[in-house]
Scaffold this active site. Structure first.
Site, mmCIF file in Angstrom:
data_model
loop_
_atom_site.group_PDB
_atom_site.id
_atom_site.type_symbol
_atom_site.label_atom_id
_atom_site.label_comp_id
_atom_site.label_asym_id
_atom_site.label_seq_id
_atom_site.Cartn_x
_atom_site.Cartn_y
_atom_site.Cartn_z
ATOM 1 N N TYR A 1 -7.645 4.183 18.025
ATOM 2 C CA TYR A 1 -6.798 4.576 16.892
ATOM 3 C C TYR A 1 -6.550 6.075 16.881
ATOM 4 C CZ TYR A 1 -5.530 5.707 12.064
ATOM 5 O OH TYR A 1 -4.906 6.218 10.950
ATOM 6 N N ARG B 1 0.822 -1.198 0.000
ATOM 7 C CA ARG B 1 0.000 0.000 0.000
ATOM 8 C C ARG B 1 0.868 1.264 0.000
ATOM 9 N NH1 ARG B 1 -5.395 -0.732 1.146
ATOM 10 N NH2 ARG B 1 -5.522 1.170 2.392
ATOM 11 N N ASP C 1 -2.423 11.078 10.724
ATOM 12 C CA ASP C 1 -3.768 10.989 10.147
ATOM 13 C C ASP C 1 -4.451 12.323 10.388
ATOM 14 O OD1 ASP C 1 -6.681 10.374 9.898
ATOM 15 O OD2 ASP C 1 -5.980 8.305 9.727
#
Length: 248
Positions: free
Chosen positions: A157, A18, A144
């Site tokens: 997370y 990925r 993120d």
């Protein structure tokens, strides 16, 4: 330790699939030799190494490790130095990612998500610190856009990535001036294979100013820029999200 390699060397965690694999190919094409970490994807790691060796011989070292095992992390740095004699970049890309709705979350899930997203990046940075200081190297953490915001059903997370953001900024202070530390925060770049966490991807993209998903190459380009072309940038989180973070 061997004689120093004439080319810069980057250690990339989770660098075989990925986005991680695209980061590996991008850095390799830019002249970096690689220490390529994998957890279970050993076959994929060796296939990628063979692909890159065909472009430049003896330029990839495959490292297998369980990142939750803190005691094993310094050895991965030592293996890199034994092979290449130097380390110029650490890219903390490996990440566990799955929902942990409040009310059902377990300690095992907490430990797994924090191990890959916060604990391992810190202890790898600690182990790599002397070598990176010697080369005036850099660390890039893949975070993120939700690390400083929120996404439903993923509290552990989000907390783990939030810790990685805090670590990025703190280590930028602690490791200056020799080592720069930055983060890249992707948005909609590569959808999870199970279609989650977004049930309606088109709705999400409609809220993205650029109106489309990004690519792994967008993330890899930002990583390369921070490592190679941004000598006066440290302690920053670069959002690669098509503007999504300003519209959440």
């Amino acid at each position: 330790m061997s004689s120093p390699n004439p080319r810069p060397v980057a250690l990339i965690t989770g660098g075989t699939k990925r986005v991680g694999a695209v980061i590996a190919r991008t850095l390799h094409a830019a002249g970096y030799d690689l220490a390529l970490h994998c957890r279970h994807s050993v076959d994929e790691a060796h296939a990628l190494a063979e692909e890159l060796h065909a472009q430049r011989g003896d330029s990839v070292l495959v490292l297998q490790a369980e990142l939750a095992d803190i005691s094993a992390l310094p050895q991965r740095v030592d293996d890199t130095l034994t092979r290449y004699g130097r380390l110029d970049a650490l890219v903390n890309n490996a990440s566990a990612f799955y929902p942990t709705p409040i009310g059902t979350a377990t300690a095992a899930q907490w430990n797994e998500l924090f191990a890959s997203n916060a604990q391992a990046p810190f202890f790898l940075a600690q182990a790599a610190m002397p070598a990176l200081r010697a080369t005036h190297g850099a660390i890039v953490n893949i975070v993120d856009i939700y690390a400083t915001r929120a996404i439903a059903r993923y509290p552990i997370y989000v907390m783990a990535k939030g810790a990685l953001v805090a670590m990025t900024r703190t280590l930028a202070l602690d490791l200056a001036p020799e080592i720069r530390v930055n983060g890249v925060a992707p948005g909609a770049v590569m959808w999870p294979s199970d279609g989650k966490p977004y049930d309606d991807q088109q709705t999400m993209l409609a809220c993205t100013p650029l109106g489309r998903a990004g690519t792994p190459e967008d993330v890899a380009g930002a990583v390369l820029w921070l490592l190679r072309d941004a000598p006066y940038v440290t302690g920053q989180i670069i959002s690669v999200d098509g503007g999504r973070s300003i519209s959440i």
